[in-house]
Write a protein that holds these residues in place. Sequence first.
Motif, PDB file in Angstrom:
ATOM      1  N   GLY A  21      -2.731  43.386  23.337  1.00  0.00           N
ATOM      2  CA  GLY A  21      -3.929  43.867  22.700  1.00  0.00           C
ATOM      3  C   GLY A  21      -4.817  42.754  22.186  1.00  0.00           C
ATOM      4  O   GLY A  21      -5.921  43.002  21.734  1.00  0.00           O
ATOM      5  N   ILE A  39      -8.485  47.235  29.662  1.00  0.00           N
ATOM      6  CA  ILE A  39      -8.646  48.693  29.737  1.00  0.00           C
ATOM      7  C   ILE A  39      -9.361  49.146  28.476  1.00  0.00           C
ATOM      8  O   ILE A  39      -9.010  48.740  27.372  1.00  0.00           O
ATOM      9  N   GLU A  40     -10.351  50.011  28.655  1.00  0.00           N
ATOM     10  CA  GLU A  40     -11.047  50.616  27.525  1.00  0.00           C
ATOM     11  C   GLU A  40     -10.650  52.074  27.441  1.00  0.00           C
ATOM     12  O   GLU A  40     -10.592  52.769  28.452  1.00  0.00           O
ATOM     13  N   ASN A  41     -10.352  52.511  26.221  1.00  0.00           N
ATOM     14  CA  ASN A  41     -10.021  53.919  25.999  1.00  0.00           C
ATOM     15  C   ASN A  41     -10.554  54.319  24.628  1.00  0.00           C
ATOM     16  O   ASN A  41     -11.288  53.555  24.000  1.00  0.00           O
ATOM     17  N   GLU A  66       3.557  57.377  37.461  1.00  0.00           N
ATOM     18  CA  GLU A  66       3.067  56.304  36.587  1.00  0.00           C
ATOM     19  C   GLU A  66       4.264  55.469  36.128  1.00  0.00           C
ATOM     20  O   GLU A  66       5.050  55.913  35.309  1.00  0.00           O
ATOM     21  N   PHE A  69       3.487  50.293  32.570  1.00  0.00           N
ATOM     22  CA  PHE A  69       2.876  50.494  31.258  1.00  0.00           C
ATOM     23  C   PHE A  69       2.910  49.196  30.469  1.00  0.00           C
ATOM     24  O   PHE A  69       3.659  48.275  30.789  1.00  0.00           O
ATOM     25  N   LEU A  84       0.248  51.727  21.119  1.00  0.00           N
ATOM     26  CA  LEU A  84      -0.311  52.427  22.256  1.00  0.00           C
ATOM     27  C   LEU A  84       0.543  52.093  23.469  1.00  0.00           C
ATOM     28  O   LEU A  84       0.759  50.915  23.767  1.00  0.00           O
ATOM     29  N   GLN A  86       0.225  52.276  27.165  1.00  0.00           N
ATOM     30  CA  GLN A  86      -0.899  52.416  28.078  1.00  0.00           C
ATOM     31  C   GLN A  86      -0.451  52.240  29.521  1.00  0.00           C
ATOM     32  O   GLN A  86       0.210  51.269  29.861  1.00  0.00           O
ATOM     33  N   SER A  87      -0.846  53.191  30.377  1.00  0.00           N
ATOM     34  CA  SER A  87      -0.619  53.026  31.810  1.00  0.00           C
ATOM     35  C   SER A  87      -1.493  51.881  32.298  1.00  0.00           C
ATOM     36  O   SER A  87      -2.662  51.779  31.923  1.00  0.00           O
ATOM     37  N   ALA A  91      -6.296  54.165  33.641  1.00  0.00           N
ATOM     38  CA  ALA A  91      -6.851  53.790  32.339  1.00  0.00           C
ATOM     39  C   ALA A  91      -6.907  54.960  31.365  1.00  0.00           C
ATOM     40  O   ALA A  91      -6.758  54.778  30.162  1.00  0.00           O
ATOM     41  N   SER A  94      -2.752  57.221  28.241  1.00  0.00           N
ATOM     42  CA  SER A  94      -2.103  56.436  27.191  1.00  0.00           C
ATOM     43  C   SER A  94      -1.463  57.392  26.199  1.00  0.00           C
ATOM     44  O   SER A  94      -1.836  58.566  26.121  1.00  0.00           O
TER      45      SER A  94
END
Length: 181
Positions: A21, A39-41, A66, A69, A84, A86-87, A91, A94
Amino acid sequence: AENAMTIDQGAMHDMERFLDGEESNGADSAADNDRYLTIENGFGSFTFDRDNALTLPRGLLGFSEETEFALAMLPNPALAEFNLLQSLTTAALSFLVVPLSLDNDMIAAEDLSGALAELSIAAEDAAILLIVTLRKDLQGDVSATVNLRAPVLVDTRAQRAYQYVLHKDGYAIRHPLTKAA
């Protein structure tokens, strides 16, 4: 609630080496472009180091395709107890997770040791993540629950993880989560 789970800050220690992160250091070589993925989420923008990825050979329940991660700390200090999951291939996929200590009162030690043995994960290399579900009621109040029945068991040495459905029926899939005072 008396039987609600409080967030265990000590459990976070087991997962620290997998938490990403942080922004990239700005290097733009081709190797870095392949190694780092941004990645944006809904929680923000995260840059993941593929070298720290977790492989989930069976995926997660409902997401068996999937398998790659990564974990990230959330940028919001109010959510510091959560991570988090996250895959790295989708994207939009998560999950909020919370670490659980191996020495806990939520999942019986014999059930955990049996699961770890079945997955060939040594106890000293094990970490546990619980998937968090947030729900908003009609009044707008938000509640959080964790899935005790199917924890994600991580082999920190091999960087592999498995969502494992515990054999005993006594574990709730919607166990209340409360913030420690």
